[in-house]
Motif scaffolding. Structure first.
Motif, PDB file in Angstrom:
ATOM      1  N   GLU A 217      -4.598  12.350  83.663  1.00  0.00           N
ATOM      2  CA  GLU A 217      -5.672  13.697  83.695  1.00  0.00           C
ATOM      3  C   GLU A 217      -5.137  14.384  83.182  1.00  0.00           C
ATOM      4  O   GLU A 217      -5.964  15.304  83.221  1.00  0.00           O
TER       5      GLU A 217
ATOM      6  N   GLU B 261       4.717  23.073  87.277  1.00  0.00           N
ATOM      7  CA  GLU B 261       3.830  21.732  87.426  1.00  0.00           C
ATOM      8  C   GLU B 261       3.313  20.853  86.478  1.00  0.00           C
ATOM      9  O   GLU B 261       3.261  19.567  86.457  1.00  0.00           O
TER      10      GLU B 261
ATOM     11  N   THR C  52       3.729  17.683  84.493  1.00  0.00           N
ATOM     12  CA  THR C  52       2.997  16.440  84.209  1.00  0.00           C
ATOM     13  C   THR C  52       2.585  16.173  83.580  1.00  0.00           C
ATOM     14  O   THR C  52       2.268  14.622  82.956  1.00  0.00           O
TER      15      THR C  52
ATOM     16  N   ASN D  72      -8.271  11.057  88.604  1.00  0.00           N
ATOM     17  CA  ASN D  72      -7.893  11.806  87.664  1.00  0.00           C
ATOM     18  C   ASN D  72      -8.720  11.694  86.812  1.00  0.00           C
ATOM     19  O   ASN D  72      -8.893  12.176  85.720  1.00  0.00           O
TER      20      ASN D  72
ATOM     21  N   TRP E 160       4.345  12.336  80.933  1.00  0.00           N
ATOM     22  CA  TRP E 160       3.110  10.891  80.015  1.00  0.00           C
ATOM     23  C   TRP E 160       3.758  11.069  78.928  1.00  0.00           C
ATOM     24  O   TRP E 160       3.493   9.918  78.377  1.00  0.00           O
TER      25      TRP E 160
ATOM     26  N   VAL F 159      -3.599  18.999  80.424  1.00  0.00           N
ATOM     27  CA  VAL F 159      -3.486  19.342  81.773  1.00  0.00           C
ATOM     28  C   VAL F 159      -3.783  20.334  81.955  1.00  0.00           C
ATOM     29  O   VAL F 159      -3.050  21.932  82.369  1.00  0.00           O
TER      30      VAL F 159
END
Length: 296
Positions: A223, A170, A174, A9, A178, A155
Motif C-alpha cells: 500500500e 496509523e 505504516t 495492497n 516500511w 500511505v
C-alpha cells in the motif's frame, strides 16, 4: 501466491496511482484508457475495479474533483468568471459545468459565490462594528517560499481525520514501518498532503497522504505508493499547534492571510510539513504550505 492482504495492497496502490493521475491532469481531457494505463490495469476491467474499491465510478470521481476544485476557486477569487473557471477545470462547456455544480451542491455556481461573499462581508462588518479582539490562531512566521519538486513515498487514507486523529497515527506508523528498515528515515522530510477541501468535500470522502521524501531511488510495494509533489511558490505558515488547533491554523491561512495577499491557490494539493514530528498529543511544529499563484 501472495497472501490476500498483500494482493489487496497492490490493488490499493494502483488505485491510488489512478487518483494521482486524475488529480495531476484534472484540467485536461481524460480518457479511461489513459487512467487505466497509469494504474497498470486493463481498460476492460479497470472501471469495475475502481468502482468496487472507491465507491465511485471513474467519471463520478473525476467530475466531483473538478466541481469541488471549481467551487473552492470561485469562493476564493471573486475576479474570475464562472465560465472561465469551468473551462479551467476541464469542463467542455459552461452548461455541463452548471449541471454538475447544481447536482453536487444543490445551487447554481452564482449563488454559491454570492453566499460565500456575503459570509465574508458579514464577518468583516462584525469585526469592525464590535471591534472584537482577534481570536484566530496566527503563525509565528509567514512567507512565500519557492519549493523544488519532491518525490515522496506515501500511505493514503480516506475519512474524517479531523474527528478521528488516530487515522494519522496509523498511516504514519505504516509508512515508517516500511521506511525504517530500508534506511530511508535519515534526513527525510515528513509531511501530510491533503487532497480535498473540508469546506467543499464530504468529510468521509476526504483523502490525505502521509508522506516521506525520498532522497534516493526506492522501490515501493504494497500500500506504499510513490508520487511527485509539485514545486513552485507556496505560502508557508509556521505554527506550533496541537491537532485540535489545526483547523484554526488553516482558517487563518485561507480566511485571513490569503484574501489580502494578492495570491490565489494553485491547482495542487496543500500539505503540512513537520520539521520534527514527535509522538503524543502535545504541540507540534508544523508548516502549513499552500501552493499559490498571483491573483488573476
Amino acid at each position: 501466491m501472495a497472501p490476500a492482504s498483500q494482493q489487496r495492497n497492490i490493488y490499493t496502490q494502483r488505485i491510488n496511482r489512478a487518483m494521482d493521475y486524475i488529480e495531476q491532469h484534472i484540467c485536461e481531457e481524460l480518457s479511461l484508457a489513459q487512467i487505466a494505463e497509469a494504474a497498470c490495469f486493463s481498460p476492460f476491467h479497470f472501471h469495475r475495479i475502481f468502482k468496487a474499491l472507491t465507491g465511485e465510478t471513474v467519471n463520478q470521481f473525476t467530475n466531483r474533483l473538478r466541481v469541488e476544485k471549481a467551487a473552492r476557486r470561485l469562493k476564493q477569487n471573486s475576479a474570475i468568471s464562472i465560465s472561465d473557471t469551468a473551462l479551467d477545470m476541464g469542463f467542455s462547456s459552461s452548461s455541463s459545468f452548471a449541471r454538475s455544480f447544481q447536482a453536487r451542491f444543490g445551487m447554481p455556481a452564482s449563488q454559491w459565490r454570492r453566499d460565500a461573499t456575503i459570509s465574508l462581508e458579514v464577518i468583516s462588518e462584525e469585526t469592525q462594528v464590535l471591534e472584537r479582539p482577534r481570536t484566530i490562531l496566527s503563525p509565528d512566521k509567514l512567507e512565500v517560499c519557492s519549493f523544488i519538486p519532491r518525490t515522496v513515498a506515501y500511505v493514503r487514507r480516506t475519512g474524517n481525520f479531523q474527528e478521528r486523529p488516530e487515522i494519522f497515527g496509523e498511516a504514519f506508523g505504516t509508512l515508517m514501518a516500511w521506511a525504517g528498515p530500508r534506511g530511508l528515515m535519515q534526513n527525510a522530510e515528513l509531511m501530510c498532503l491533503f487532497h480535498d477541501d473540508p469546506q467543499v468535500t464530504d468529510v468521509e470522502q476526504m483523502r490525505f497522504s502521509s508522506c516521506l521524501t525520498l532522497r534516493e531511488p526506492a522501490m515501493v510495494e504494497g500500500e506504499v505508493g510513490k508520487m511527485e509533489i509539485a514545486g513552485g511558490p507556496y505560502a508557508c505558515g509556521h505554527f506550533v499547534i496541537t491537532h485540535d488547533q489545526s483547523q484554526a491554523a488553516w482558517k487563518y491561512m485561507f480566511g485571513e492571510w490569503l484574501p489580502a495577499s494578492g495570491y490565489e491557490p494553485e491547482n495542487f494539493p496543500c500539505f503540512q510539513l513537520y520539521p520534527c514530528l514527535s509522538e503524543g498529543s502535545g504541540p507540534q511544529s508544523v508548516m502549513i504550505c499552500i501552493p499559490v499563484r498571483p491573483l488573476a
